[in-house]
Design a protein around this motif. Structure first.
Motif, PDB file in Angstrom:
ATOM      1  N   PRO A  20       0.811  -1.458  -0.224  1.00  0.00           N
ATOM      2  CA  PRO A  20       0.176  -0.291   0.214  1.00  0.00           C
ATOM      3  C   PRO A  20       0.539   1.345  -0.092  1.00  0.00           C
ATOM      4  O   PRO A  20       1.936   1.051  -0.081  1.00  0.00           O
ATOM      5  CB  PRO A  20      -0.866  -0.154   1.252  1.00  0.00           C
ATOM      6  CG  PRO A  20      -0.510  -1.372   1.819  1.00  0.00           C
ATOM      7  CD  PRO A  20       0.728  -2.048   0.997  1.00  0.00           C
ATOM      8  N   SER A  21       0.667   2.003  -0.304  1.00  0.00           N
ATOM      9  CA  SER A  21       0.885   3.581  -0.744  1.00  0.00           C
ATOM     10  C   SER A  21       1.804   4.142   0.680  1.00  0.00           C
ATOM     11  O   SER A  21       0.371   4.212   1.465  1.00  0.00           O
ATOM     12  CB  SER A  21       0.106   4.701  -1.662  1.00  0.00           C
ATOM     13  OG  SER A  21       0.609   5.772  -1.259  1.00  0.00           O
ATOM     14  N   ASP A  23       1.241   7.017   1.163  1.00  0.00           N
ATOM     15  CA  ASP A  23       0.953   8.236   1.835  1.00  0.00           C
ATOM     16  C   ASP A  23      -0.823   7.623   2.282  1.00  0.00           C
ATOM     17  O   ASP A  23      -1.207   8.882   3.165  1.00  0.00           O
ATOM     18  CB  ASP A  23       0.526   8.667   0.656  1.00  0.00           C
ATOM     19  CG  ASP A  23       1.063   9.458  -0.460  1.00  0.00           C
ATOM     20  OD1 ASP A  23       2.152   9.372   0.028  1.00  0.00           O
ATOM     21  OD2 ASP A  23       1.141   9.052  -1.502  1.00  0.00           O
ATOM     22  N   GLU A  24      -0.620   6.623   2.611  1.00  0.00           N
ATOM     23  CA  GLU A  24      -2.354   6.454   3.823  1.00  0.00           C
ATOM     24  C   GLU A  24      -1.448   6.573   5.041  1.00  0.00           C
ATOM     25  O   GLU A  24      -2.394   6.649   5.960  1.00  0.00           O
ATOM     26  CB  GLU A  24      -2.103   4.760   3.347  1.00  0.00           C
ATOM     27  CG  GLU A  24      -2.807   4.490   1.901  1.00  0.00           C
ATOM     28  CD  GLU A  24      -2.875   2.587   1.849  1.00  0.00           C
ATOM     29  OE1 GLU A  24      -3.502   2.855   2.224  1.00  0.00           O
ATOM     30  OE2 GLU A  24      -3.098   2.842   0.230  1.00  0.00           O
ATOM     31  N   PRO A  26      -1.483   8.977   8.247  1.00  0.00           N
ATOM     32  CA  PRO A  26      -2.194  10.313   7.657  1.00  0.00           C
ATOM     33  C   PRO A  26      -1.138  11.378   8.334  1.00  0.00           C
ATOM     34  O   PRO A  26       0.191  10.868   9.414  1.00  0.00           O
ATOM     35  CB  PRO A  26      -2.662  10.025   9.046  1.00  0.00           C
ATOM     36  CG  PRO A  26      -2.881   8.555   9.717  1.00  0.00           C
ATOM     37  CD  PRO A  26      -1.987   7.995   8.656  1.00  0.00           C
ATOM     38  N   TRP A  46       2.318   1.154  10.882  1.00  0.00           N
ATOM     39  CA  TRP A  46       0.543   1.135  11.037  1.00  0.00           C
ATOM     40  C   TRP A  46      -0.201   0.649   9.988  1.00  0.00           C
ATOM     41  O   TRP A  46       0.725  -0.048   9.218  1.00  0.00           O
ATOM     42  CB  TRP A  46       1.094   2.971  10.159  1.00  0.00           C
ATOM     43  CG  TRP A  46      -0.051   3.944  10.322  1.00  0.00           C
ATOM     44  CD1 TRP A  46      -1.372   3.490   9.091  1.00  0.00           C
ATOM     45  CD2 TRP A  46      -0.565   4.755  10.903  1.00  0.00           C
ATOM     46  NE1 TRP A  46      -2.212   4.813   9.696  1.00  0.00           N
ATOM     47  CE2 TRP A  46      -1.451   5.371  10.943  1.00  0.00           C
ATOM     48  CE3 TRP A  46       0.604   4.611  12.205  1.00  0.00           C
ATOM     49  CZ2 TRP A  46      -2.489   6.221  12.031  1.00  0.00           C
ATOM     50  CZ3 TRP A  46      -0.150   5.835  13.357  1.00  0.00           C
ATOM     51  CH2 TRP A  46      -1.696   6.643  13.155  1.00  0.00           C
ATOM     52  N   LEU A  48      -1.539  -0.611   6.913  1.00  0.00           N
ATOM     53  CA  LEU A  48      -1.841  -0.266   5.772  1.00  0.00           C
ATOM     54  C   LEU A  48      -2.775  -1.653   5.178  1.00  0.00           C
ATOM     55  O   LEU A  48      -1.793  -2.378   5.246  1.00  0.00           O
ATOM     56  CB  LEU A  48      -0.391   0.229   5.051  1.00  0.00           C
ATOM     57  CG  LEU A  48      -0.208   1.908   5.728  1.00  0.00           C
ATOM     58  CD1 LEU A  48       1.167   2.353   5.346  1.00  0.00           C
ATOM     59  CD2 LEU A  48      -0.698   2.884   5.027  1.00  0.00           C
ATOM     60  N   GLY A  49      -3.041  -1.629   3.933  1.00  0.00           N
ATOM     61  CA  GLY A  49      -4.209  -2.729   3.390  1.00  0.00           C
ATOM     62  C   GLY A  49      -4.555  -3.100   3.906  1.00  0.00           C
ATOM     63  O   GLY A  49      -5.243  -3.002   4.969  1.00  0.00           O
TER      64      GLY A  49
END
Length: 163
Positions: A20-21, A23-24, A26, A46, A48-49
């Protein structure tokens, strides 16, 4: 040694292509003298996905363009997911062009080669005000945040204190 480095770079690139990016994760925001700056995310763990992704930067990130401010610097820090903030600490690093890392991470982000030092804990609040007495110069502000049941991330900013 060269083969090991190339293998590591390949594994990182291969992993990033299907991940995943970044950028996800926050971002945080600072507001100083009516100006705001969104953080550049550094290291993090974090969700993600479908899992948790962890990353450690090669240097401390910030925006390229510093906020122009005067001392004392009165800033408001706005962290993401304020109800889940568990712990926050920060460090301030005075930087010069010689501290700039030459790795290109995009047109609006800089990376800084500065040591981790003088880390200070602050209240675990989603929004809070800080007042910093700083000499003229350029500073990278890095905030480290931990969120209950979620993860952690670092947030980098850059300011220039005018005489």
């Amino acid at each position: 040694m060269h083969r090991i480095l190339i293998s590591i770079i390949f594994m990182i690139l291969a992993g990033c292509a299907s991940s995943p990016s970044f950028d996800e994760v926050p971002t945080a925001t600072i507001v100083i003298e009516g100006q705001s700056q969104e953080s550049r995310v550094g290291g993090f763990c974090w969700p993600l996905g479908s899992g948790t992704m962890c990353s450690d930067p090669i240097a401390w990130p910030s925006a390229k363009a510093p906020l122009q401010v005067s001392s004392p610097v009165k800033l408001e820090l706005i962290m993401p997911l304020p109800a889940k903030v568990k712990y926050i600490e920060y460090m301030i690093s005075k930087v010069t062009p010689s501290d700039l890392n030459d790795y290109d991470v995009g047109p609006d982000t800089s990376l800084w080669n500065v040591p981790v030092e003088n880390v200070q804990p602050i209240k675990a609040l989603g929004t809070q005000s800080l007042e910093l007495e700083l000499d003229p110069g350029t500073y990278v502000l890095t905030f480290f945040g931990w969120w209950s049941g979620i993860g952690d991330s670092t947030h980098g900013f850059i300011i220039e204190v005018k005489p």
